[in-house]
Scaffold this motif. Structure first.
Motif, PDB file in Angstrom:
ATOM      1  N   THR A   1      20.916  49.036  32.730  1.00 33.93           N
ATOM      2  CA  THR A   1      19.589  49.414  32.225  1.00 33.93           C
ATOM      3  C   THR A   1      18.787  48.202  31.779  1.00 33.93           C
ATOM      4  O   THR A   1      17.855  48.318  30.993  1.00 33.93           O
ATOM      5  CB  THR A   1      19.723  50.398  31.053  1.00 33.93           C
ATOM      6  OG1 THR A   1      20.576  49.836  30.048  1.00 33.93           O
ATOM      7  CG2 THR A   1      20.296  51.727  31.533  1.00 33.93           C
TER       8      THR A   1
ATOM      9  N   THR B   1      24.805  50.389  20.884  1.00 31.78           N
ATOM     10  CA  THR B   1      24.011  49.506  21.733  1.00 31.78           C
ATOM     11  C   THR B   1      24.919  48.438  22.344  1.00 31.78           C
ATOM     12  O   THR B   1      26.090  48.309  21.968  1.00 31.78           O
ATOM     13  CB  THR B   1      22.893  48.846  20.919  1.00 31.78           C
ATOM     14  OG1 THR B   1      23.441  48.277  19.725  1.00 31.78           O
ATOM     15  CG2 THR B   1      21.835  49.873  20.538  1.00 31.78           C
TER      16      THR B   1
ATOM     17  N   GLY C   1      18.803  52.845  20.258  1.00 30.70           N
ATOM     18  CA  GLY C   1      19.777  53.487  21.141  1.00 30.70           C
ATOM     19  C   GLY C   1      20.013  54.943  20.804  1.00 30.70           C
ATOM     20  O   GLY C   1      21.097  55.474  21.070  1.00 30.70           O
TER      21      GLY C   1
ATOM     22  N   GLY D   1      12.765  59.590  25.497  1.00 30.60           N
ATOM     23  CA  GLY D   1      12.415  58.194  25.717  1.00 30.60           C
ATOM     24  C   GLY D   1      11.686  57.658  24.505  1.00 30.60           C
ATOM     25  O   GLY D   1      11.594  58.316  23.463  1.00 30.60           O
TER      26      GLY D   1
ATOM     27  N   GLY E   1      13.167  53.394  28.029  1.00 32.78           N
ATOM     28  CA  GLY E   1      14.445  53.978  27.632  1.00 32.78           C
ATOM     29  C   GLY E   1      14.528  55.452  27.954  1.00 32.78           C
ATOM     30  O   GLY E   1      15.110  56.232  27.201  1.00 32.78           O
TER      31      GLY E   1
ATOM     32  N   THR F   1      14.896  54.857  21.542  1.00 34.21           N
ATOM     33  CA  THR F   1      16.020  55.060  22.461  1.00 34.21           C
ATOM     34  C   THR F   1      16.403  53.779  23.182  1.00 34.21           C
ATOM     35  O   THR F   1      17.239  53.807  24.086  1.00 34.21           O
ATOM     36  CB  THR F   1      15.664  56.130  23.507  1.00 34.21           C
ATOM     37  OG1 THR F   1      14.501  55.690  24.238  1.00 34.21           O
ATOM     38  CG2 THR F   1      15.366  57.472  22.852  1.00 34.21           C
ATOM     39  N   ILE F   2      15.800  52.657  22.833  1.00 30.88           N
ATOM     40  CA  ILE F   2      16.047  51.385  23.511  1.00 30.88           C
ATOM     41  C   ILE F   2      16.944  50.494  22.661  1.00 30.88           C
ATOM     42  O   ILE F   2      17.219  50.785  21.501  1.00 30.88           O
ATOM     43  CB  ILE F   2      14.717  50.658  23.819  1.00 30.88           C
ATOM     44  CG1 ILE F   2      13.960  50.378  22.520  1.00 30.88           C
ATOM     45  CG2 ILE F   2      13.870  51.470  24.774  1.00 30.88           C
ATOM     46  CD1 ILE F   2      12.703  49.564  22.693  1.00 30.88           C
ATOM     47  N   ASP F   3      17.387  49.380  23.250  1.00 27.08           N
ATOM     48  CA  ASP F   3      18.114  48.378  22.485  1.00 27.08           C
ATOM     49  C   ASP F   3      17.133  47.591  21.624  1.00 27.08           C
ATOM     50  O   ASP F   3      15.930  47.564  21.902  1.00 27.08           O
ATOM     51  CB  ASP F   3      18.865  47.420  23.423  1.00 27.08           C
ATOM     52  CG  ASP F   3      20.039  48.096  24.115  1.00 27.08           C
ATOM     53  OD1 ASP F   3      20.382  49.220  23.717  1.00 27.08           O
ATOM     54  OD2 ASP F   3      20.603  47.499  25.045  1.00 27.08           O
TER      55      ASP F   3
ATOM     56  N   THR G   1      16.428  49.958  29.142  1.00 27.52           N
ATOM     57  CA  THR G   1      16.504  49.967  27.679  1.00 27.52           C
ATOM     58  C   THR G   1      16.443  48.575  27.076  1.00 27.52           C
ATOM     59  O   THR G   1      16.329  48.430  25.870  1.00 27.52           O
ATOM     60  CB  THR G   1      17.815  50.631  27.209  1.00 27.52           C
ATOM     61  OG1 THR G   1      18.929  49.903  27.734  1.00 27.52           O
ATOM     62  CG2 THR G   1      17.901  52.073  27.689  1.00 27.52           C
ATOM     63  N   SER G   2      16.530  47.550  27.915  1.00 29.31           N
ATOM     64  CA  SER G   2      16.504  46.171  27.431  1.00 29.31           C
ATOM     65  C   SER G   2      15.393  45.423  28.153  1.00 29.31           C
ATOM     66  O   SER G   2      15.283  45.490  29.381  1.00 29.31           O
ATOM     67  CB  SER G   2      17.856  45.501  27.688  1.00 29.31           C
ATOM     68  OG  SER G   2      17.856  44.174  27.231  1.00 29.31           O
TER      69      SER G   2
END
Length: 967
Positions: free
Chosen positions: A150, A704, A558, A426, A408, A493-495, A349-350
């Motif tokens: 991701t 994460t 995350g 997301g 994400g 929801t992301i890093d 996500t990154s």
């Protein structure tokens, strides 16, 4: 593009005894691709046959090469009766169809039977020869690379990010069809497994065609899911992010130790650290960075193409607050093109530093559907319409937060009988226009007039209008730049973005919830579930908020919320990594207030709970080293700018409503969050918060890829999977009782990890991914897949590996499986490869859910691994019960994945995930069935000490892969 597929059967070993008279086997092999089948000669009386067959040649179209797997069936020859099946091997040909991939698949493959498991091994060589064919109406997408990771792959740079791609295919499930006159479990399972393999290949090809139409060459963040709808049918779905990737010439990216890597060389107009994204296409004739997700008509000339994708309207609409704070957006044609996309979503996500201008927060949508039978597999309009509705809702939520993109992004389903819960989530965001520029001259123009690069804390600043917020929130001025407003809490929801400054360390935060429901059918059941969902989601968010404040943290990264449906209950599980973002205000304390008269309102009782809460918060600050700097009047730094000098947040109202409030200097002294005790359940909820165990000293955990605040890990890494199945014996349980059982199940699972890994302190459990399911009535299944990354001590293979362990309590109500990478039995021999990579001998194929292996460099991606397995038994007790059955099945899955990776020339699987692990058991009939779907990226990694060998391999290019594959 027609091609030629060639396969050679070399030998077999450790085959089972099929002839009881001689204790031997008369084995031969059928090789099938499409409708063509070849057979080897029968090798009599041997458990280790040596066929050394000629090359079997299949002349096929590349479309078939993508859709069909190569089927290898090993059988025992019988003269007077039907030949007995020993097992099968499915080989995916798609990894051989990319220009950078290996040219041959060569190795020992486990022979798998859905009833008996692995039954020996077979040595196979497979080659593909493609003939150039410039047919513009081709139906294949050969050459499009797929990545499960991701983030942008470690040895590539993104020239252009085109946007969201999705597709689904449907079919009838052979499990519910009469495929033979005599229906046998083996025939049903094999038909199902073959169909899923075909559908997976077809889906990947269709996604690739969409990517080619958009002008891309890769799909990053590829997520494929199988929806087993029972008698209704079978649905295979996939989503991803279409990109144009460019191979890095420096030799495959950085050595990774858990920090955000630095890629390549910096490019013009990118003032931040070097990133894996390129700001500009290399020529003005390149397609624009963001193309519509639906196919569009394209003219022959590149200039016409650009014009056809540019809005024809002379005036572009832009929200007032974006127009003032980011005037460069008005000048970028690609921004308007991007906004015209049907779904401006990213499954990544990154992201590199500066890519996210603002983050608005989590956006999610759920829908309950009644499954209807799939009558025509060629017309999946119903399922398409369902997901279209969900995505439109996500898009509208993001727009309400003042954002034009969702990062994400992920989708999932939970199915029970005829009811299906569709979920999507997301993070709403505003993206940096630097990464959307479509013309070099325009970029040069923007380079003169563009604003300075946004501050590192910019992603925390709110993108929405503070005077018309879509939800109630407490805003404060950013504690880093003190110029823009930030929320008091941020969920994503992301890093954690690489530029994000944190105070102290992060930790895993989980919310768990069980709710009983009455058994019902049809619309009544769907309505009951629909009524429960909003309250469950609200309670999960409340739990997350309370646990976040107890740990004195103010942000979640995350975040993953799962709602699983069963016949008589709903389970909710939310997992995230909590951190203290320096830019956000310190969370206030938690204040207990009594509401109901009587014992619950007793001052002494309340003060006791209050003291425990205060002690917990103080302990968390010490444990996670959260010591934010105190701000004083003298330490404020630059004063708040005047209204006309600062970047405006929003100007939709009159200037009179734009007056600035004074800077809040009461850091950490805000009013407390109030919890009211109004009944016994509320007291139980507070006690459950306080009893939520923290990791023992020396342990850290997160969901994460990297632990925020910790970057000095060694290269020691080991993945292991655990499955726990709980059968509820008490049928008169309440919601409160179920919550306690579910919470104890998850807590005990974590405690068992800490106990088993106690010799590895200091130790961090990264990418801890929990999955919860209710496969049957009164059956709860929890499955985490995680990594163990530790620092300190010397690294040896013995230290990284611990043997398979089997646990079952005396009452046989709980069964568990803890499984780590190595396989100590005979079946692991297929994993012990003598292959040499860069001069270093590889003894095993490493597996990790991370997108990298600490201390190594990924020099080559060999293709995606996407495999589906079915295992069934009619002798459950003889195999050790549910624990033994699951134990052996997951061991076999690991062995088969490793064997396929080694045959491609790889020595590791990154971004590994076990998406589905569905267990159905009938202890009374001594039967059980399990379905597992796994995926990941097959790669070649080299250690830092192998730098010279790595450079030599990269310089040799295709010759290297050919040598590896043929070894």
């Amino acid at each position: 593009m027609p091609g030629k597929l060639k396969a050679k059967i070399v030998a077999g070993r450790h085959l089972p005894v099929m002839d009881r008279a001689s204790d031997l086997t008369d084995a031969f092999v059928e090789v099938k691709f499409g409708t063509t089948t070849f057979k080897t000669d029968v090798y009599p009386k041997s458990l280790n046959p040596q066929w050394n067959s000629e090359w079997f040649k299949f002349e096929v179209d590349d479309e078939d090469l993508q859709d069909e797997p190569l089927q290898i069936t090993v059988l025992d020859h019988d003269t007077y009766s039907a030949n007995d099946a020993i097992g099968k091997v499915y080989i995916d040909i798609d990894p051989l169809l990319c220009t950078e991939a290996a040219s041959v698949i060569s190795g020992w493959f486990p022979i798998y039977d859905t009833i008996h498991g692995i039954r020996g091994e077979i040595n196979v060589l497979v080659k593909v020869e493609l003939f150039n064919d410039l047919n513009r109406f081709r139906q294949s997408s050969c050459g499009v690379k797929f990545f499960c990771t991701t983030s942008i792959p470690r040895s590539y740079r993104a020239v252009i990010v085109h946007g969201f791609v999705e597709e689904l295919v449907v079919n009838e499930d052979p499990e519910y069809q009469w495929i033979d006159r005599i229906r046998t479990p083996r025939a049903s399972n094999e038909a199902r497994q073959r169909l899923i393999s075909l559908m997976s290949g077809e889906l990947q090809r269709k996604i690739g065609l969409k990517v080619l139409e958009m002008g891309g060459n890769a799909v990053v963040g590829y997520l494929q899911c199988f929806d087993l709808e029972g008698e209704s049918g079978l649905v295979v779905r996939a989503i991803g992010t279409a990109c144009t990737l460019e191979k890095l010439s420096s030799g495959g990216g950085p050595i990774c130790y858990g920090k955000e890597p630095v890629f390549g060389e910096d490019l013009p107009l990118s003032s931040g650290p070097p990133t894996p994204f390129r700001s500009l296409p290399t020529s003005s004739s390149s397609p624009p960075p963001f193309s519509p997700s639906k196919p569009c008509s394209r003219q022959s000339s590149s200039s016409d193409t650009d014009l056809s994708l540019t809005p024809k309207t002379g005036k572009r609409t832009l929200p007032a607050h974006l127009a003032h704070s980011h005037p460069s957006l008005l000048l970028t044609p690609s921004y308007a093109v991007f906004c015209q996309q049907e779904f401006p979503f990213f499954t990544l996500t990154s992201f590199p530093p500066g890519f996210l201008v603002h983050v608005g927060g989590v956006v999610s949508a759920r829908s309950v559907k009644l499954l209807d039978r799939i009558h025509n597999p060629d017309e999946p309009e119903t399922r398409d319409a369902w997901w279209e509705e969900i995505r439109q809702e996500i898009k509208s939520h993001a727009k309400a937060l003042g954002c034009h993109a969702v990062v994400g992004y992920s989708e999932s389903t939970s199915i029970c009988e005829e009811v299906c819960i569709l979920s999507a989530s997301g993070t709403a965001a505003i993206l940096n226009p630097r990464y959307m520029q479509a013309d070099i001259m325009l970029s040069v123009f923007l380079g003169r007039f563009e604003e300075p690069s946004p501050p590192a804390c910019g992603f925390c600043h709110i993108p929405y209008d503070e005077l018309n917020m879509p939800f109630p929130a407490q805003l404060a001025y950013c504690y880093q730049c003190r110029r823009q407003k930030v929320p008091d809490v941020l969920f994503t929801t992301i890093d954690l973005p690489p530029e994000g400054a944190v105070t102290g360390k992060g930790c895993l935060i989980q919310a768990r919830l069980c709710r009983l429901k009455k058994k019902a059918q049809g619309e009544v059941n769907a309505t009951a579930i629909s009524n429960l969902l909003p309250f469950m989601e609200y309670e999960l968010h409340t739990q997350l908020m309370n646990k976040l404040k107890l740990r004195s943290m103010n942000a979640l990264f995350g975040l993953r919320i799962q709602i699983s449906v069963g016949e008589n209950m709903l389970l909710g599980l939310a997992s995230a990594t909590g951190v203290y973002l320096t830019a956000l205000p310190a969370p206030g304390g938690i204040q207990i207030a009594g509401k109901t008269p009587g014992d619950l309102n007793n001052e002494q009782h309340i003060s006791t709970i209050q003291k425990r809460i205060n002690d917990t918060i103080a302990k968390s600050k010490e444990l996670y080293q959260i010591n934010p700097p105190e701000l004083t009047e003298e330490g404020v730094g630059s004063p708040i700018p005047e209204p006309r000098q600062r970047s405006r947040l929003f100007r939709s109202h009159s200037e009179s409503s734009d007056e600035l409030s004074e800077l809040d200097l009461s850091h950490g002294k805000k009013d407390a969050f109030v919890l009211e005790i109004d009944d016994t359940d509320a007291v139980e909820d507070i006690h459950s918060l306080l009893t939520d165990a923290s990791p023992p000293s020396g342990f850290y955990s997160c969901n994460t890829e990297t632990m925020p605040g910790i970057y000095n890990w060694t290269s020691g890494v080991q993945m292991f999977t655990s499955v726990r199945v709980l059968r509820l014996s008490n049928t008169n349980l309440t919601n409160q009782g179920l919550n306690k059982i579910f919470t104890d199940l998850c807590e005990n699972l974590l405690k068992s990890f800490y106990f088993k890994l106690r010799s590895m302190i200091p130790c961090c459990l990264c990418h801890l991914n929990f999955t919860v399911a209710v496969p049957e009535e009164e059956l709860v299944q929890v499955r985490p897949v995680l990594n163990d990354v530790f620092s300190g001590g010397s690294e040896t293979e013995e230290q990284l590996q611990f043997p398979l362990e089997l646990c079952a309590d005396s009452s046989s109500t709980i069964s568990s499986l803890e499984h780590c990478s190595p396989l100590p039995d005979a079946r692991s021999r297929s994993l012990r490869s003598s292959r040499s990579f860069g001069g270093s001998s590889v003894t095993t194929v490493k597996m990790t859910p991370l997108s990298f292996l600490p201390g190594t460099r990924i020099i080559k991606y060999l293709g995606i691994i996407n495999m589906f397995f079915i295992r069934e038994t009619t002798s459950l007790r003889e195999e050790g019960g549910v624990s033994g059955f699951l134990h052996s099945f997951i061991a076999e899955v690991f062995a088969m994945v490793r064997a396929h990776v080694a045959a491609l020339g790889g020595n590791a699987v990154v971004s590994y995930s076990m998406k589905d692990c569905v267990l159905m058991e009938n202890p009374n009939k001594n039967q059980a069935q399990c379905l597992i779907n796994v995926s990941g990226d097959a790669v070649i990694c080299v250690r830092e000490t192998d730098q010279e060998q790595m450079t030599s391999m990269m310089n040799s290019g295709q010759t290297c892969s050919t040598t590896d594959g043929a070894t």
